[in-house]
Design an enzyme around this catalytic site. Structure first.
Site, PDB file in Angstrom:
ATOM      1  N   ASP A 188      20.510   3.819 -18.159  1.00 11.27           N
ATOM      2  CA  ASP A 188      21.660   4.192 -18.987  1.00 11.27           C
ATOM      3  C   ASP A 188      22.256   5.547 -18.631  1.00 11.27           C
ATOM      4  O   ASP A 188      23.193   5.998 -19.276  1.00 11.27           O
ATOM      5  CB  ASP A 188      21.241   4.184 -20.463  1.00 11.27           C
ATOM      6  CG  ASP A 188      22.435   4.220 -21.410  1.00 11.27           C
ATOM      7  OD1 ASP A 188      23.489   3.676 -21.038  1.00 11.27           O
ATOM      8  OD2 ASP A 188      22.322   4.798 -22.494  1.00 11.27           O
ATOM      9  N   SER A 229      27.274   4.485 -26.607  1.00 14.41           N
ATOM     10  CA  SER A 229      26.736   3.137 -26.404  1.00 14.41           C
ATOM     11  C   SER A 229      26.791   2.355 -27.714  1.00 14.41           C
ATOM     12  O   SER A 229      26.430   2.874 -28.773  1.00 14.41           O
ATOM     13  CB  SER A 229      25.288   3.206 -25.912  1.00 14.41           C
ATOM     14  OG  SER A 229      25.213   3.821 -24.645  1.00 14.41           O
ATOM     15  N   GLN A 288      25.880  -3.856 -20.906  1.00 15.38           N
ATOM     16  CA  GLN A 288      26.101  -2.852 -21.951  1.00 15.38           C
ATOM     17  C   GLN A 288      27.568  -2.837 -22.334  1.00 15.38           C
ATOM     18  O   GLN A 288      28.448  -3.053 -21.497  1.00 15.38           O
ATOM     19  CB  GLN A 288      25.696  -1.452 -21.484  1.00 15.38           C
ATOM     20  CG  GLN A 288      25.779  -0.403 -22.596  1.00 15.38           C
ATOM     21  CD  GLN A 288      25.510   1.007 -22.103  1.00 15.38           C
ATOM     22  OE1 GLN A 288      26.375   1.631 -21.513  1.00 15.38           O
ATOM     23  NE2 GLN A 288      24.299   1.496 -22.332  1.00 15.38           N
TER      24      GLN A 288
END
Length: 444
Positions: free
Chosen positions: A351, A373, A423
């Protein structure tokens, strides 16, 4: 349909039969798997559980037999393997202080007592089989960290320190947020420490609800959604100030043989040995006359702290406006050999630059943005070593409505696809000075 339906009839190993007729590795794996389901032991490093499996003794009792008598020396940790035992206080104990109850499979006694002798009687109600860890192996129950039995976090990679958790109670852990240390990796670590060490995470799905406070610890509450022969499922709630800031669902699977194919092909990119890392790129830019002197002077004055992940980019800066990114990465420093730790480290690394790829086509001089996120999903296809080079291939097929979507694939040096990822993130222009700040606390 239950994910274990449709399989050929397969019952869990009969541990009693294996104990009666030990067969090397089969016996050891069965004992390790059983011990890994004892809540007291699940926060231990996998190496400790395997050593405990080698050290435990087997004791059997007939109905009515005394397993422990009041006043007898405590000779070790007893774990119920099969049958039931009753805990009863001496006859002269006052009624309100009588701890009469029944012990069942996975229950234990003889550990954590402040006395060197038993304070109660433990009597077999039925035929009873126990594992006993003698006192001389008690140190195995007190490892240095949740990942290493012998060494403290300071002797290992910074990542291992970031992923260290403090067990508070069974299924409850405390962790601390750090700059650049996404917390759902700690949630995965917490979930991993409530599953037997023969099961590895194969998928996880995290949803971020509200922004956390990096100055406060996070409490991770693990809920045991399912424990099956082949699969286990955990739900983790991360809390600050009594509020759930994000949730994670993780599924774990015991290793098994099955059908295999791989259609994904690793891109043809230079090997990491031929590429520069971030530190080398920075040094070159500081002396590159193509960059303005003001930029170089400003960059030179800033303190540079290397990330705990080493990265080597496959494309030059001319490709920074493409909605894609390829780079090699690996963990810096020494990692313990716990497979669960390596999967947590790779989840951490996944990430660091991920959602930013969806902003690449929109970058322009002076543009300031912020991103958060919203959700993150990972599928682990094969075993992974976080301290070996892995190629991360990221693409952003879409951005719309203030949300950027990215997909990712990770390959090892042999070209094997080890992970797939997705994501979605909130991506917005940063507010200009003078605009009223109305950033809500909830992310959604």
């Amino acid at each position: 349909m239950d994910r274990e339906e449709g399989k050929a009839a397969q019952s869990p190993p009969n541990l009693g039969a294996l104990l009666a007729n030990p067969r090397g590795g089969c016996h050891c794996c069965a004992v390790t798997e059983f011990l890994g389901q004892v809540p007291l032991l699940q926060c231990l490093p996998s190496s400790s559980i395997r050593r405990i499996a080698d050290a435990v003794l087997v004791k059997r009792y007939e109905p009515g037999g005394y397993v422990a008598r009041e006043g007898d020396p405590v000779d070790g940790l007893y774990i119920i393997l099969d049958g039931q035992a009753e805990v009863s206080a001496p006859a002269n104990t006052e009624e309100e202080n009588r701890p009469d109850y029944v012990l069942n499979k996975y229950d234990y006694f003889g550990y954590g007592t402040n006395s060197s002798v038993h304070q109660v009687n433990v009597i077999a109600v039925s035929k009873l089989t126990c594992f006993v860890l003698p006192n001389q192996y008690g140190h195995l129950l007190q490892p240095k960290t949740i990942w290493s039995a012998e060494e403290t976090p300071e002797n290992h990679s910074l990542l291992e320190q970031i992923l260290h958790l403090e067990p508070l109670e069974v299924d409850i852990f405390r962790g601390f947020t750090l700059p650049g240390a996404p917390t759902f990796r700690q949630a995965l670590a917490a979930a991993s420490k409530t599953v037997d060490c023969l099961k590895a995470v194969h998928s996880l799905h995290a949803i971020f609800l509200i922004a956390g406070d990096k100055n406060l610890p996070i409490i991770y509450q693990v809920h045991r959604a399912r424990d099956g022969t082949s699969f286990a499922t955990r739900k983790v709630e991360a809390k600050q100030k009594g509020l759930v800031i994000f949730t994670l669902i993780a599924s774990f699977q015991k290793d098994e043989l099955g059908f295999e194919h791989q259609a994904a092909i690793m891109p043809d990119v230079p090997p990491p040995e031929e590429l520069l890392n971030l530190e080398e790129i920075r040094e070159r830019r500081l002396t590159d006359p193509r960059f303005p002197m003001q930029y170089r002077n400003s960059a030179a004055k800033k303190k540079f702290v290397p990330w705990p992940i080493e990265m080597r980019f496959c494309e030059d800066s001319a490709s920074q406006h493409k909605p894609s990114l390829n780079y090699w990465f690996r963990a810096r420093g020494k990692l313990s050999d716990d497979p669960a730790l390596h999967r947590c480290v790779v989840a951490y690394a996944s990430d660091l630059l991920y959602s930013g790829v969806s902003l690449n086509p929109h970058r322009e001089k002076g543009l300031k943005t912020y991103s958060l996120s919203l959700d993150h999903s990972i599928w682990f296809h094969k075993p992974v070593k976080a301290d070996d080079w892995l190629l991360y291939v990221i693409d952003s097929p879409s951005a719309h409505g203030g949300r950027g979507f990215v997909t990712g694939r990770m390959f090892n040096r042999q070209g094997e696809l080890v992970m797939s990822l997705t994501q979605e993130a909130l991506i917005r222009r940063a507010k200009t000075p003078g605009q009223p700040s109305q950033t809500p606390r909830p992310k959604l």
